[in-house]
Design an enzyme around this catalytic site. Structure first.
Site, mmCIF file in Angstrom:
data_model
loop_
_atom_site.group_PDB
_atom_site.id
_atom_site.type_symbol
_atom_site.label_atom_id
_atom_site.label_comp_id
_atom_site.label_asym_id
_atom_site.label_seq_id
_atom_site.Cartn_x
_atom_site.Cartn_y
_atom_site.Cartn_z
ATOM 1 N N ALA A 16 29.768 -27.292 4.051
ATOM 2 C CA ALA A 16 29.361 -28.501 2.968
ATOM 3 C C ALA A 16 27.908 -27.756 2.369
ATOM 4 O O ALA A 16 27.169 -28.315 2.331
ATOM 5 C CB ALA A 16 28.862 -29.529 3.717
ATOM 6 N N VAL B 164 28.621 -24.372 -2.569
ATOM 7 C CA VAL B 164 30.105 -24.432 -3.129
ATOM 8 C C VAL B 164 30.707 -25.533 -2.668
ATOM 9 O O VAL B 164 31.148 -26.533 -3.436
ATOM 10 C CB VAL B 164 30.779 -23.051 -2.783
ATOM 11 C CG1 VAL B 164 32.024 -23.188 -3.252
ATOM 12 C CG2 VAL B 164 30.007 -21.935 -3.476
ATOM 13 N N GLU C 87 35.863 -19.341 -6.299
ATOM 14 C CA GLU C 87 34.874 -20.527 -7.162
ATOM 15 C C GLU C 87 34.025 -19.561 -8.059
ATOM 16 O O GLU C 87 33.360 -18.557 -7.453
ATOM 17 C CB GLU C 87 34.152 -21.189 -6.139
ATOM 18 C CG GLU C 87 33.095 -22.379 -6.936
ATOM 19 C CD GLU C 87 34.087 -23.049 -7.975
ATOM 20 O OE1 GLU C 87 35.119 -23.668 -7.575
ATOM 21 O OE2 GLU C 87 33.923 -23.047 -9.149
ATOM 22 N N LYS D 242 37.887 -12.058 -8.141
ATOM 23 C CA LYS D 242 36.538 -12.746 -7.712
ATOM 24 C C LYS D 242 35.136 -11.675 -7.485
ATOM 25 O O LYS D 242 34.356 -11.818 -7.954
ATOM 26 C CB LYS D 242 36.617 -13.487 -6.430
ATOM 27 C CG LYS D 242 35.162 -14.325 -6.123
ATOM 28 C CD LYS D 242 34.529 -15.239 -7.064
ATOM 29 C CE LYS D 242 33.136 -15.486 -6.896
ATOM 30 N NZ LYS D 242 32.579 -16.262 -7.653
ATOM 31 N N PHE E 75 31.117 -7.163 -12.342
ATOM 32 C CA PHE E 75 30.871 -7.080 -13.907
ATOM 33 C C PHE E 75 29.759 -7.727 -14.219
ATOM 34 O O PHE E 75 28.761 -7.077 -15.164
ATOM 35 C CB PHE E 75 32.209 -7.665 -14.634
ATOM 36 C CG PHE E 75 33.243 -6.455 -14.701
ATOM 37 C CD1 PHE E 75 33.929 -5.840 -13.620
ATOM 38 C CD2 PHE E 75 33.641 -5.991 -16.037
ATOM 39 C CE1 PHE E 75 34.938 -4.926 -14.107
ATOM 40 C CE2 PHE E 75 34.673 -4.945 -16.546
ATOM 41 C CZ PHE E 75 35.269 -4.610 -15.273
ATOM 42 N N GLY F 38 14.966 -8.814 -11.744
ATOM 43 C CA GLY F 38 16.104 -8.061 -10.942
ATOM 44 C C GLY F 38 16.899 -9.490 -10.406
ATOM 45 O O GLY F 38 16.507 -10.729 -10.332
ATOM 46 N N CYS G 142 25.250 -14.136 -4.036
ATOM 47 C CA CYS G 142 26.636 -13.646 -4.167
ATOM 48 C C CYS G 142 26.591 -12.086 -4.679
ATOM 49 O O CYS G 142 27.447 -11.197 -4.169
ATOM 50 C CB CYS G 142 27.210 -14.310 -5.336
ATOM 51 S SG CYS G 142 27.888 -15.806 -4.807
ATOM 52 N N GLN H 53 24.666 -9.150 -4.753
ATOM 53 C CA GLN H 53 24.648 -8.054 -3.905
ATOM 54 C C GLN H 53 25.589 -7.968 -2.710
ATOM 55 O O GLN H 53 26.262 -6.896 -2.429
ATOM 56 C CB GLN H 53 23.173 -8.307 -3.497
ATOM 57 C CG GLN H 53 22.927 -6.943 -2.174
ATOM 58 C CD GLN H 53 21.465 -6.968 -1.974
ATOM 59 O OE1 GLN H 53 20.369 -6.663 -2.956
ATOM 60 N NE2 GLN H 53 21.115 -6.816 -0.681
ATOM 61 N N ARG I 71 10.271 -12.565 -16.259
ATOM 62 C CA ARG I 71 11.527 -13.141 -16.715
ATOM 63 C C ARG I 71 11.484 -13.296 -18.584
ATOM 64 O O ARG I 71 12.505 -13.784 -19.061
ATOM 65 C CB ARG I 71 11.720 -14.884 -16.306
ATOM 66 C CG ARG I 71 11.884 -14.769 -14.872
ATOM 67 C CD ARG I 71 13.240 -14.534 -14.502
ATOM 68 N NE ARG I 71 13.745 -14.568 -13.209
ATOM 69 C CZ ARG I 71 14.737 -14.504 -12.763
ATOM 70 N NH1 ARG I 71 15.963 -14.374 -13.613
ATOM 71 N NH2 ARG I 71 15.179 -14.632 -11.337
#
Ligand code: NAD
Ligand code: UDX
Length: 467
Positions: A11, A14, A164, A223, A229, A274, A279, A281, A445
């Protein structure tokens, strides 16, 4: 085969949002999300939807609509597995911190535990869906476990891969209107039947031409490839940001100029301090590990460079603060605006802010942080996890403020680590008046108004912009 009951194990960021949207869009399907973390489940069940464990714009309304109708959160994993025809595995697959592949390979222990539990509990045929991001060929390991560790009463399992692609901060919009849904399955008639059952679930709101079906291995590998990419684009523009700073070019102008080439496209070209998040790394490291396992050293080195560049970008941001502040930040107050890895989420996993703070604390700076959604315990846990210094030292060096103006009061410098919209609307004159002079802003940023800040009197540094 028509699906009437779905179970989702995990839970988290995702499982929660994904299942909430499936439940909202498919009122005829009962969706039960289960987790071993009782606190998390309690938070998902909190009557006050502002207390859900995951912050995502729009999630509260979706949960409020479906929860109790056909969306349920529970710790009774066995019961939910037993009742479901389709089981999603949406557990965490972090980078291994021990043993073979330490620091690179995905840790599949949680996935394996799920598979074993499903095998143990199942009394009838099940479709098992990989929702977690997994190394290519994991489905065969899962199938092996499901087929060989159960009670041996001829139950048949079909494994699908359905990675996902949602991004945090826009999860609900991404789920409601995905670019594509990817479903990989066996090429056998049973495999195709299982694929169709899951296609039918998504077809309740996703146009069928956007539902892509492939074999399992293509789906699993797509995935990792997609994340590699995307991360590569960020590292590429960040590499150019350093060159821009040296040459007087402006990375935003460069990004615009190249992004108008329809072959390149404008998205994911924002230079930053950076990339972070749970996800990018992890998935690239996993890809590197897989390539090495097959002896593909050049492939591995190529992708590893994306991580090397990202580490460099975080470090050089901290180094620049130190060198600009006359080569010492010892005892100086540095205010951080933002701790989350991007705006509109309370997730901090791998956030650049953690590493920049760690570097500045090593230089004996006093860091004060304001983030609109991240709680203090989370920030301290992030720092403690690095093991650079004791928990007491982290609490001494880092102050967490509930108010942004208070965080900036008396500071020598402000560092913008997350692109929260509210930072743009602050009373920057008021902030300036309460700071040490010269007052520095390091905009990691590139979101603040340079002209306005310079006019007020700030010394303003923007990532990727040369003098
Ligand atoms: P998370 O850590 O937020 O949630 C995972 C949950 O699984 C945790 O609450 C944990 O308690 C639970 N869990 C672990 N083992 C369990 C078990 N045996 N039984 C029941 N519950 C168990 O992770 P997440 O961010 O939701 O990511 C889940 C997967 O999805 C990962 O593989 C990740 O790579 C992938 N993914 C994440 C994102 C993202 O943006 N976060 C996007 C796409 C894919
Ligand atoms: C990513 C993928 O986008 C998503 O498809 C996948 O399912 C999970 O991983 P997420 O990590 O949630 O999603 O956010 P994303 O928007 O991709 O941003 C990742 C990091 O890159 C953030 O730290 C973000 O600030 C940074 N980033 C992104 C940039 O620095 N510049 C950009 O142009 C885009």
């Amino acid at each position: 085969m028509k699906i009437k009951n779905i179970c989702c194990i995990g839970a988290g960021y995702v499982g929660g949002p994904t299942m909430a949207v499936i439940a909202q869009k498919c009122p005829h399907i009962n969706v039960t999300v289960v987790d071993i973390n009782a606190d998390r489940i309690a938070a998902w069940n909190d009557e006050d939807v502002s207390k859900l464990p995951v912050y995502e714009p729009g999630l509260d309304a979706v949960v409020a609509e479906a929860r109790g109708r056909n969306l349920f959160f529970s710790t009774d994993v066995d019961k939910a597995i037993d009742e479901a025809e389709m089981i999603f595995m949406s557990v965490n697959t972090p980078t291994k911190t021990y043993g073979k592949g330490k620091g690179m390979a995905a840790d599949l222990k949680y996935i394996e535990l799920c598979a074993r539990q499903i095998a143990r509990v199942a009394k009838d045929d099940k479709i098992v869906v990989e929702k977690s991001t997994l190394p290519v060929r994991t489905a065969s390991a899962i199938k092996n476990i499901l087929d060989n560790t159960g009670n041996g009463n001829g139950i048949k399992f079909q494994i699908l891969s359905n990675p996902e692609f949602l991004a945090e901060g826009t999860a609900i919009a991404d789920l409601m209107n995905p670019d594509r849904v990817l479903i990989g399955g066996d090429t056998t008639p049973e495999g195709q039947e299982a694929i169709q059952a899951l296609v039918d679930v998504y077809a309740n709101w996703v146009p069928e031409e956007q539902i892509l079906t492939t074999n399992v291995w293509s789906s699993e590998l797509s995935k990792l490839t997609a994340n590699a990419f995307l991360a590569q684009r960020v590292s590429s523009i960040n590499a150019m940001s350093e060159l821009c700073e040296k040459t007087g070019a402006d990375v935003n102008e460069v990004a615009k100029a190249i992004g108008m080439d329809s072959r390149i496209g404008p998205k994911f070209l924002k230079a930053s301090v950076g990339f972070g998040g749970s996800c990018f790394q992890k998935d690239i490291l996993n890809l590197v590990y897989i390539a090495k396992t097959y002896g593909l050293d050049e492939v591995a080195d190529y992708w590893e460079q994306v991580i090397i560049m990202n580490d460099h970008q975080k470090r050089r941001f901290a180094d620049n603060i130190v060198s600009t502040l006359y080569n010492t930040v010892s005892g100086k107050k540095i205010a951080f605006l933002g701790w989350a890895f991007k705006k509109d989420t309370n997730d901090t996993r791998e956030s650049a802010a953690i590493y920049v703070a760690d570097d500045l604390l090593n230089e004996q700076a006093k860091v004060s942080v304001y983030d609109p959604k991240v709680v203090a315990e989370r920030m301290y846990a992030d720092l403690d996890y690095l093991n650079t210094r004791t928990a007491e030292e982290n609490r001494e060096g880092l102050e967490v403020c509930k108010d942004s103006y208070q965080a900036c009061e008396g500071a020598h410098a402000i560092a913008v680590l997350t692109e929260w919209d509210e930072f743009k609307t602050y009373d920057w004159k008021k902030i300036y008046d309460q700071m040490q002079k010269p007052a520095f802003v390091f905009d990691g940023r590139g979101i603040l108004d340079k002209e306005q800040l310079k006019e007020i009197g700030f010394v303003y540094y923007k990532i990727g912009e040369g003098e």
